[in-house]
Enzyme design. Structure first.
Site, mmCIF file in Angstrom:
data_model
loop_
_atom_site.group_PDB
_atom_site.id
_atom_site.type_symbol
_atom_site.label_atom_id
_atom_site.label_comp_id
_atom_site.label_asym_id
_atom_site.label_seq_id
_atom_site.Cartn_x
_atom_site.Cartn_y
_atom_site.Cartn_z
ATOM 1 N N ASN A 1 -71.816 18.318 21.867
ATOM 2 C CA ASN A 1 -71.220 17.178 22.572
ATOM 3 C C ASN A 1 -69.919 16.776 21.886
ATOM 4 O O ASN A 1 -69.529 17.370 20.883
ATOM 5 C CB ASN A 1 -72.206 16.006 22.669
ATOM 6 C CG ASN A 1 -72.613 15.498 21.309
ATOM 7 O OD1 ASN A 1 -71.776 15.094 20.512
ATOM 8 N ND2 ASN A 1 -73.908 15.539 21.015
ATOM 9 N N ASP B 1 -79.679 16.486 22.971
ATOM 10 C CA ASP B 1 -80.967 16.057 23.546
ATOM 11 C C ASP B 1 -81.813 17.243 23.969
ATOM 12 O O ASP B 1 -83.030 17.141 24.082
ATOM 13 C CB ASP B 1 -80.709 15.163 24.766
ATOM 14 C CG ASP B 1 -79.964 13.890 24.370
ATOM 15 O OD1 ASP B 1 -80.384 13.271 23.382
ATOM 16 O OD2 ASP B 1 -78.951 13.553 25.021
ATOM 17 N N LYS C 1 -74.192 39.032 21.452
ATOM 18 C CA LYS C 1 -73.472 38.290 22.494
ATOM 19 C C LYS C 1 -73.995 38.679 23.887
ATOM 20 O O LYS C 1 -74.089 39.871 24.193
ATOM 21 C CB LYS C 1 -71.971 38.595 22.375
ATOM 22 C CG LYS C 1 -71.164 37.725 23.290
ATOM 23 C CD LYS C 1 -69.671 38.016 23.209
ATOM 24 C CE LYS C 1 -68.988 37.335 24.370
ATOM 25 N NZ LYS C 1 -67.752 37.965 24.745
ATOM 26 N N PHE D 1 -77.659 3.977 17.043
ATOM 27 C CA PHE D 1 -76.542 3.684 17.941
ATOM 28 C C PHE D 1 -76.978 3.979 19.372
ATOM 29 O O PHE D 1 -77.756 4.909 19.595
ATOM 30 C CB PHE D 1 -75.327 4.570 17.604
ATOM 31 C CG PHE D 1 -74.561 4.069 16.417
ATOM 32 C CD1 PHE D 1 -75.091 4.177 15.144
ATOM 33 C CD2 PHE D 1 -73.319 3.480 16.574
ATOM 34 C CE1 PHE D 1 -74.395 3.705 14.041
ATOM 35 C CE2 PHE D 1 -72.609 3.006 15.487
ATOM 36 C CZ PHE D 1 -73.151 3.123 14.217
ATOM 37 N N LYS E 1 -84.390 0.761 23.297
ATOM 38 C CA LYS E 1 -84.332 1.801 22.247
ATOM 39 C C LYS E 1 -84.700 1.204 20.877
ATOM 40 O O LYS E 1 -85.408 1.821 20.079
ATOM 41 C CB LYS E 1 -82.904 2.375 22.218
ATOM 42 C CG LYS E 1 -82.752 3.661 21.456
ATOM 43 C CD LYS E 1 -81.377 4.284 21.747
ATOM 44 C CE LYS E 1 -81.076 5.431 20.805
ATOM 45 N NZ LYS E 1 -79.747 6.017 20.995
ATOM 46 N N LYS F 1 -88.015 2.895 19.276
ATOM 47 C CA LYS F 1 -87.781 3.769 18.115
ATOM 48 C C LYS F 1 -88.003 3.036 16.798
ATOM 49 O O LYS F 1 -87.707 3.574 15.733
ATOM 50 C CB LYS F 1 -86.385 4.390 18.198
ATOM 51 C CG LYS F 1 -86.215 5.162 19.501
ATOM 52 C CD LYS F 1 -85.199 6.235 19.459
ATOM 53 C CE LYS F 1 -85.194 6.959 20.809
ATOM 54 N NZ LYS F 1 -84.258 8.050 20.873
#
Ligand SMILES: Cc1cc2nc3c(=O)[nH]c(=O)nc-3n(C[C@H](O)[C@H](O)[C@H](O)COP(=O)(O)O)c2cc1C
Length: 393
Positions: A206, A275, A285, A319, A333, A337
């Site tokens: 990401n 995720d 490859k 975060f 969250k 968590k």
């Protein structure tokens, strides 16, 4: 970061003198008030007018031209740090011998402020036992030396003696001038993205820049904590006086944290772990074809949740980067968590989230929500640590 701090720079006649101009510019951007003393030899390299312009203050070179005041005493009043940069072997030797034969060496002898030397010399001059003895002697008396780097020197040789770069000197100054309210605390910060590998050349990852975690690690270090920075797939510079650890996958990140977890006072998860992970990874490859392809993804380990379940004394900060229903999602969250604090940011806002140097967040605990204005990630890092200190540490 250095608002209200007064830094006196003693410039002696090393070839690294040119770097001090950009150092002064950066210090002023950080809010410091900078005053400059130059040795007579230093004025042969650069005219004092250049330092006057950069510091926006009068530059002093001579003890004898201001009979109305005792300059060498007055100039060190209210100074937070007296930095000698570049520090020549000659000036260091004079200070070690207690010689006060020019404005700079006299002011150093008279200074009540801490004095630090950013040494700049040719390698032979540096390694000469006389210089080494002088450095060790002064270090023993509590004077700091900002280590020089190895590299190409002005005398066309390669070796130790290159003055530290302005950004390294600023790191030292920020560390030196920050109050140590986290002294002795063990804090681990994660930063940047993790990756999942498809084949030797392809990954899923990401866009996290790692800047927030980097700012947090730096701020915690400046405040006296023992800091580990576990960085994902991102290339931020190594942080001085920090245990810099590099990982790629969620499992590597979890394992690195797990090794230290029992001894931690706080875990700050500013990383953006993936995720989902590829179910199958190819060692060679994968050939391109004309056909569409499907790759199966499976849910990755949730590192934050894992440590939320495991924690006892550790203060756990997460975060939440959201585009919709920011506060409700972040509060969910926090609870799910088992976090102590969640930093919620709406990444759809201009100036917030990945790749910006600024952020706009709400700090959420089980007791209150605090919405903060746009600020730099360095400023925000300190606000997050303030909130943690207020709550427990
Ligand atoms: C071109 C040039 C470059 C120099 N660079 C350095 C240096 O990087 N470090 C150093 O210790 N001396 C260096 N010197 C020698 C010092 O300038 C010299 O020892 C001088 O007397 C130091 O005076 P000061 O400490 O009062 O500034 C250099 C001299 C010249 C001519």
């Amino acid at each position: 970061m250095l608002k209200g701090k007064k830094i006196l720079i003693g410039v002696s006649s090393g070839i690294a003198i040119y770097k001090v101009l950009s150092l002064i510019s950066s210090l002023r951007k950080l809010g410091a008030d900078v005053e400059v003393i130059m040795t007579e030899s230093a004025t042969k390299f650069i005219n004092p007018i250049t330092f006057e312009t950069m510091s926006d203050n009068i530059v002093y070179t001579d003890m004898w031209v201001h009979p109305d005041k005792v300059l060498h005493i007055d100039i060190t009043n209210d100074v937070d740090l007296f930095l000698v940069a570049p520090a020549t072997a000659n000036t260091v030797a004079k200070v070690a011998a207690g010689i006060a034969d020019n404005l700079l060496t006299t002011a150093i002898l008279a200074s009540k402020a801490p004095v630090a030397f950013a040494i700049s010399t040719n390698t032979n001059m540096l390694l000469n036992p006389i210089t080494q003895r002088n450095i060790e002697f002064l270090q023993g008396l509590g004077y700091d030396f900002i280590d020089s780097n190895e590299g190409q020197l002005a005398c066309n040789t390669v070796g130790k003696g290159r003055m530290a770069e302005p950004n390294e000197i600023i790191e030292y100054i920020e560390y030196k001038l920050t109050e140590k309210d986290l002294l002795g605390k063990n804090i681990l910060v994660t930063s940047g993205p993790t990756k999942t590998k498809l084949d030797p050349v392809r990954f899923l990852t990401n866009n996290s820049s790692g800047k927030m975690g980097y700012a947090l690690a730096k701020a915690a270090r400046n405040r006296g904590a023992n800091v580990s920075l576990v960085q994902g797939a991102v290339k931020t510079p190594e942080l001085y006086m920090v245990n810099n650890i590099h990982v790629e996958t969620n499992q590597d990140m979890l394992d690195s944290i797990d090794k230290e977890f029992d001894n931690l006072d706080a875990l700050i998860m500013a990383a953006a772990p993936v995720d989902y992970e590829f179910v199958n990874t190819s060692n060679s490859k994968i050939k391109k074809s004309d056909q569409n392809v499907n790759f199966e993804l499976t849910k990755s380990i949730d590192i934050l949740k894992y440590f939320g379940q495991k924690k006892d004394k550790q203060y756990l900060i997460g975060f939440a980067a959201e585009t919709d229903d920011l506060i409700e999602n972040a509060q969910g969250k926090l609870k799910n968590k088992n976090l102590d604090l969640i930093v919620a940011n709406d990444v759809s806002k201009e100036g917030a989230g990945f790749n910006y140097d600024t952020n706009i967040v709400t700090l959420i605990t089980s007791k209150e929500n605090t919405s903060l204005d746009i600020m730099t990630k360095d400023e925000l890092a300190n606000k997050i640590l303030d909130e943690m200190v207020k709550n427990v540490l």
